[in-house]
Design a protein around this motif. Structure first.
Motif, mmCIF file in Angstrom:
data_model
loop_
_atom_site.group_PDB
_atom_site.id
_atom_site.type_symbol
_atom_site.label_atom_id
_atom_site.label_comp_id
_atom_site.label_asym_id
_atom_site.label_seq_id
_atom_site.Cartn_x
_atom_site.Cartn_y
_atom_site.Cartn_z
ATOM 1 N N MET A 1 0.830 -1.177 0.000
ATOM 2 C CA MET A 1 0.000 0.000 0.000
ATOM 3 C C MET A 1 0.877 1.245 0.000
ATOM 4 N N THR A 2 0.522 2.192 -0.805
ATOM 5 C CA THR A 2 1.284 3.432 -0.891
ATOM 6 C C THR A 2 0.940 4.345 0.281
ATOM 7 N N PRO A 3 1.959 4.817 1.010
ATOM 8 C CA PRO A 3 1.686 5.739 2.122
ATOM 9 C C PRO A 3 1.047 7.043 1.627
ATOM 10 N N LYS A 4 0.216 7.628 2.482
ATOM 11 C CA LYS A 4 -0.413 8.919 2.206
ATOM 12 C C LYS A 4 0.000 9.894 3.299
ATOM 13 N N SER A 5 0.157 11.150 2.933
ATOM 14 C CA SER A 5 0.492 12.157 3.938
ATOM 15 C C SER A 5 -0.784 12.658 4.601
ATOM 16 N N SER A 6 -0.625 13.274 5.761
ATOM 17 C CA SER A 6 -1.791 13.818 6.458
ATOM 18 C C SER A 6 -2.399 14.979 5.673
ATOM 19 N N GLU A 7 -1.603 15.618 4.832
ATOM 20 C CA GLU A 7 -2.118 16.715 3.994
ATOM 21 C C GLU A 7 -3.243 16.229 3.079
ATOM 22 N N ASN A 8 -3.167 14.965 2.645
ATOM 23 C CA ASN A 8 -4.176 14.416 1.728
ATOM 24 C C ASN A 8 -5.556 14.303 2.368
ATOM 25 N N SER A 9 -5.585 14.200 3.692
ATOM 26 C CA SER A 9 -6.878 13.961 4.346
ATOM 27 C C SER A 9 -7.315 15.101 5.263
ATOM 28 N N ARG A 10 -6.520 16.158 5.348
ATOM 29 C CA ARG A 10 -6.920 17.280 6.222
ATOM 30 C C ARG A 10 -8.302 17.776 5.840
ATOM 31 N N THR A 11 -9.106 18.003 6.864
ATOM 32 C CA THR A 11 -10.482 18.434 6.638
ATOM 33 C C THR A 11 -10.827 19.510 7.662
ATOM 34 N N THR A 12 -11.555 20.521 7.221
ATOM 35 C CA THR A 12 -12.083 21.543 8.132
ATOM 36 C C THR A 12 -13.577 21.662 7.888
ATOM 37 N N ILE A 13 -14.330 21.613 8.975
ATOM 38 C CA ILE A 13 -15.761 21.859 8.918
ATOM 39 C C ILE A 13 -16.014 23.116 9.748
ATOM 40 N N VAL B 1 -5.388 -0.024 6.253
ATOM 41 C CA VAL B 1 -5.374 1.331 5.707
ATOM 42 C C VAL B 1 -3.956 1.691 5.266
ATOM 43 N N PRO B 2 -3.834 2.668 4.377
ATOM 44 C CA PRO B 2 -2.497 3.068 3.930
ATOM 45 C C PRO B 2 -1.654 3.608 5.084
ATOM 46 N N PRO B 3 -0.347 3.340 5.063
ATOM 47 C CA PRO B 3 0.538 3.929 6.070
ATOM 48 C C PRO B 3 0.530 5.460 5.948
ATOM 49 N N LEU B 4 1.017 6.126 6.976
ATOM 50 C CA LEU B 4 1.070 7.585 6.987
ATOM 51 C C LEU B 4 2.488 8.040 6.668
ATOM 52 N N ARG B 5 2.610 8.862 5.658
ATOM 53 C CA ARG B 5 3.907 9.439 5.296
ATOM 54 C C ARG B 5 4.087 10.716 6.111
ATOM 55 N N LEU B 6 5.172 10.790 6.883
ATOM 56 C CA LEU B 6 5.435 11.932 7.749
ATOM 57 C C LEU B 6 6.366 12.898 7.020
ATOM 58 N N ASN B 7 5.829 14.048 6.619
ATOM 59 C CA ASN B 7 6.581 15.004 5.800
ATOM 60 C C ASN B 7 7.207 16.150 6.580
ATOM 61 N N THR B 8 6.760 16.361 7.817
ATOM 62 C CA THR B 8 7.262 17.497 8.605
ATOM 63 C C THR B 8 7.593 17.033 10.021
ATOM 64 N N LYS B 9 8.346 17.859 10.732
ATOM 65 C CA LYS B 9 8.639 17.553 12.135
ATOM 66 C C LYS B 9 7.352 17.540 12.949
ATOM 67 N N GLU B 10 6.391 18.376 12.578
ATOM 68 C CA GLU B 10 5.089 18.397 13.244
ATOM 69 C C GLU B 10 4.372 17.056 13.050
ATOM 70 N N ASP B 11 4.439 16.490 11.840
ATOM 71 C CA ASP B 11 3.849 15.173 11.586
ATOM 72 C C ASP B 11 4.490 14.108 12.473
ATOM 73 N N VAL B 12 5.815 14.169 12.606
ATOM 74 C CA VAL B 12 6.544 13.202 13.440
ATOM 75 C C VAL B 12 6.116 13.354 14.897
ATOM 76 N N ARG B 13 6.020 14.605 15.385
ATOM 77 C CA ARG B 13 5.606 14.860 16.769
ATOM 78 C C ARG B 13 4.212 14.297 17.025
ATOM 79 N N ARG B 14 3.279 14.569 16.123
ATOM 80 C CA ARG B 14 1.902 14.102 16.305
ATOM 81 C C ARG B 14 1.813 12.580 16.318
ATOM 82 N N PHE B 15 2.557 11.931 15.412
ATOM 83 C CA PHE B 15 2.549 10.466 15.360
ATOM 84 C C PHE B 15 3.119 9.906 16.664
ATOM 85 N N ALA B 16 4.253 10.458 17.117
ATOM 86 C CA ALA B 16 4.893 9.980 18.351
ATOM 87 C C ALA B 16 3.984 10.198 19.561
#
Length: 183
Positions: free
Chosen positions: A1-13, A125-140
Motif C-alpha cells: 500500500m502506498t503511504p499517504k500524507s496527512s495533507e491528503n486527508s486534512r479536513t475543516t468543517i 489502511v495506507p501507512p502515513l507518510r510523515l513530511n514534517t517535524k510536526e507530523d513526526v511529533r503528532r505520530f509519536a
C-alpha cells in the motif's frame, strides 16, 4: 500500500452556532460540538482510508472555553497516526466571534477511527507518510497516548481482583462522600 500524507486527508468543517444548539445556560451544548467533531473525524479518516470508518474511542474531550450562539466554529482535523486498520484523527476546535473578530481555542480531541470493508470487517489502511517535524511529533504523541491508555487499562484490571471493601473505604477517606450502608 502506498503511504499517504496527512495533507491528503486534512479536513475543516465550519458551522455557525445557532440558538437551537444552546443548552439551558445559553452556551452551545457539548453534545453538538461532539457530533461535529465526530463528523469531521469520519470525513478525515475516510479520505485517508478510502473506506467507511467508525469511531471506536475518543480521547481528551476537555471543553476549555464556552462556545457562544453566533460563533463560527471550525473543526480542523488531520490523521496523526495509522495502525493496521485504525487511525487517530487529531481535531482542533476554534470558535470565532464574527462581530468582534475574537478567536478562541475551545478544544483539542483525538478520535480513533477504524476502516471497514464492504462486509463490515476491518480493513488495512495506507501507512502515513510523515513530511514534517510536526507530523513526526503528532505520530509519536499518538503512540505515547496509546501506550499510556493500555497501561492504565491493565492497571485497573489487575487491581480489580485485589480491590477489597477496606481498600475502597481507604480511597474514599478524603473524598466528598459519606458511606451509610444499609445492613
Amino acid at each position: 500500500m502506498t503511504p499517504k500524507s496527512s495533507e491528503n486527508s486534512r479536513t475543516t468543517i465550519t458551522e455557525l452556532m445557532i440558538p437551537s444548539y444552546a443548552n439551558f445556560g445559553g452556551k452551545i451544548h457539548g453534545g453538538i460540538l461532539l457530533s461535529l467533531m465526530d463528523k469531521v473525524a469520519y470525513a478525515t479518516a475516510t479520505k485517508h482510508s478510502g473506506a467507511y470508518c467508525v469511531t471506536v474511542s475518543v480521547d481528551n474531550v476537555d471543553f476549555l472555553q464556552p462556545v457562544e450562539v453566533g460563533d463560527l466554529v471550525s473543526m480542523m482535523a488531520s490523521v496523526n497516526y495509522v495502525g493496521n486498520s485504525s487511525m487517530v484523527v487529531g481535531i482542533k476546535v476554534i470558535a470565532e466571534n464574527v462581530k468582534t473578530g475574537i478567536v478562541k481555542h475551545t478544544n483539542t480531541s483525538y478520535f480513533t477511527m477504524v476502516a471497514k470493508n464492504d462486509e463490515g470487517g476491518v480493513m488495512k489502511v495506507p501507512p502515513l507518510r510523515l513530511n514534517t517535524k510536526e507530523d513526526v511529533r503528532r505520530f509519536a504523541e499518538a503512540v505515547k497516548r496509546k501506550s499510556l491508555r493500555k497501561g492504565y487499562q491493565a492497571q485497573m484490571e489487575a487491581e480489580k481482583s485485589d480491590f477489597t471493601f477496606e481498600k475502597q473505604k481507604e480511597i474514599l477517606q478524603d473524598q466528598r462522600c459519606e458511606i451509610k450502608l444499609k445492613e
